[in-house]
Motif scaffolding. Sequence first.
Motif, PDB file in Angstrom:
ATOM      1  N   SER A 168       0.953  -0.497   1.411  1.00 49.86           N
ATOM      2  CA  SER A 168       0.874  -2.084   1.180  1.00 49.86           C
ATOM      3  C   SER A 168       1.487  -2.977   2.061  1.00 49.86           C
ATOM      4  O   SER A 168       1.079  -3.927   2.671  1.00 49.86           O
ATOM      5  CB  SER A 168       1.250  -2.305  -0.427  1.00 49.86           C
ATOM      6  N   ASP A 203      -6.398  -3.180  -0.542  1.00 45.24           N
ATOM      7  CA  ASP A 203      -5.438  -2.530  -0.886  1.00 45.24           C
ATOM      8  C   ASP A 203      -5.483  -1.933  -2.294  1.00 45.24           C
ATOM      9  O   ASP A 203      -5.597  -2.784  -3.188  1.00 45.24           O
ATOM     10  CB  ASP A 203      -3.974  -3.518  -1.062  1.00 45.24           C
ATOM     11  N   GLU A 204      -5.790  -0.833  -2.451  1.00 44.98           N
ATOM     12  CA  GLU A 204      -6.157  -0.092  -3.730  1.00 44.98           C
ATOM     13  C   GLU A 204      -7.111  -0.962  -4.473  1.00 44.98           C
ATOM     14  O   GLU A 204      -6.524  -1.148  -5.743  1.00 44.98           O
ATOM     15  CB  GLU A 204      -4.841   0.417  -4.547  1.00 44.98           C
TER      16      GLU A 204
HETATM   17 MG    MG Z   1       0.608  -0.068  -2.561  1.00 40.04          MG
END
Ligand code: MG
Length: 358
Positions: A45, A165-166
Motif C-alpha cells: 500500500s 489497493d486490495e
Molecule cells: Mg495494504
Amino acid sequence: MITVRHLKKVFKDSSKELTVLSDVNCEIRKGEVISIIGPSGTGKSTFLRCLNRLEEATAGHIEIDGVDILDRRVDASLLRRKMGMVFQNFNLFEHLTILDNITLCPRTLLGQSKADAEKRGMELLEMVGLHDKAGSLPSELSGGQKQRAAIARCLAMNPEIILFDEPTSALDPTMVSEVLAVIRRLAAQGMTMAIVSHEMQFVRDVSTRVFFMYGGEIYEEGTPQQIFDAPQKPVTKAFVNRIRSLNFRLENRHYDLYGMFGQIETFCSKYGLGNSRTMAVQHTVEEMLSEILPFTGPVSLDLEYSEKTYGLSLLITQENVSSPVLSGCDSDSVSLKLVRGMSKSVSEPENGLIRVEF
Ligand code: MG
Ligand code: ADP
C-alpha cells in the motif's frame, strides 16, 4: 510510462523509525497490468501511495512520462488526474448519489458541464453494470456494487493508469467476482493498471507481470508463469506455495522426542493431514534420529506443508557435516527400508540435507 528508482520510504515518529520501502526499482509500461503481491505489512500500500503522492517518499525518483514527480514543483493534483486510485473501502461520498459521486471530480477539476459529465457517468455506470443505481445513495448498495461504482468514478477522470489497493478484500466472498470481472474487462481494453491483490487466481489470469514485494523491495518479479510456477527465490516459493512450516533444532542427542511428537500432531491436525501421514512423520523422525543419522553435530528438522500442492515434506539438515551420510547404516538397513515404506520418497543426502516426502 512510470520509472521508479531507489524509492525509499521511512516512517518516523517521535520514538522510532520504520523503513518500509528500502530500495524499490521498477518500470511500468503503457498497457501493462502489474500485480503486486506479498505478505501483509511489506509496504504494498505504501508503494502505491508513494506513486500518487498520497505519501511522501523519503528518497528516490519516480518518473511519470518523463516528469520526476517527487520534484516539489510538480503539482500533485495534476499528477493524480493521470492516476486513478481504487481503495479497499471504496471511499465514496455517502451523502451524494452514485451519479453525483462520479460527476463531482470531472465537473470541479476538469470543468466538464453537468450534462457532459452525466452522459459520460451514465455510460460508465452501464459499463460496470450499475445503470439503474445512478440515483441511489452508497448506503443502498452492496459492497460489490459500491466498489464497481468507485471504479466508474475513477474512470470518469480518464486516468492513464489505475492503482488498485486490495479492491476486493473488504468484500463478502460472494461479491468478489463481480468486481474482478470489471477489472478483467479494463485489462482486456488495454488499461494500464497496478493492482495489489491476494486473489492469486485472478492475479495469474490478468497480469502481464507480477511483483513480489518482500523486505522493503521488489524481491522477485516475472510473468505470472514465472512467479507462480517457477519462482526462483526462497521467500517467493514459500509464499506462492503457501508453505506452512514447523521447525526443530536439536543441539545434541538429548532431545525431547515425545514433545516433538506432540507438536507434529498439533501441526498436522491444524492442516487436516490425517492420522496416517501424522504417524508416518513421527516414525520417520524417530528412525532418522535414533538409527539412521550419525549425530555428529546439531540437526535441524523442518516439516513443510504446502496448502497449494498439499505436499508434506520433512527436511533434515545435518549441520557441520561436509559430506552428510545416512551412515551407520547401509542402504539395505531395516530402518531405512521402514522410512521408505512410510514415505513417498527419500532423497539422497545433498549438502547436508535429506528430504523425505509424504
Ligand atoms: Mg495494504
Ligand atoms: P501492506 O500494504 O503490504 O500490507 P503497508 O504499506 O500498509 O503494507 O504497511 C507497511 C508497514 O508500514 C506496516 O508495518 C505499517 O504498520 C507501516 N505503516 C503504514 N503506514 C504508516 C504510517 N502512516 N505511519 C507509520 N507506519 C505506517
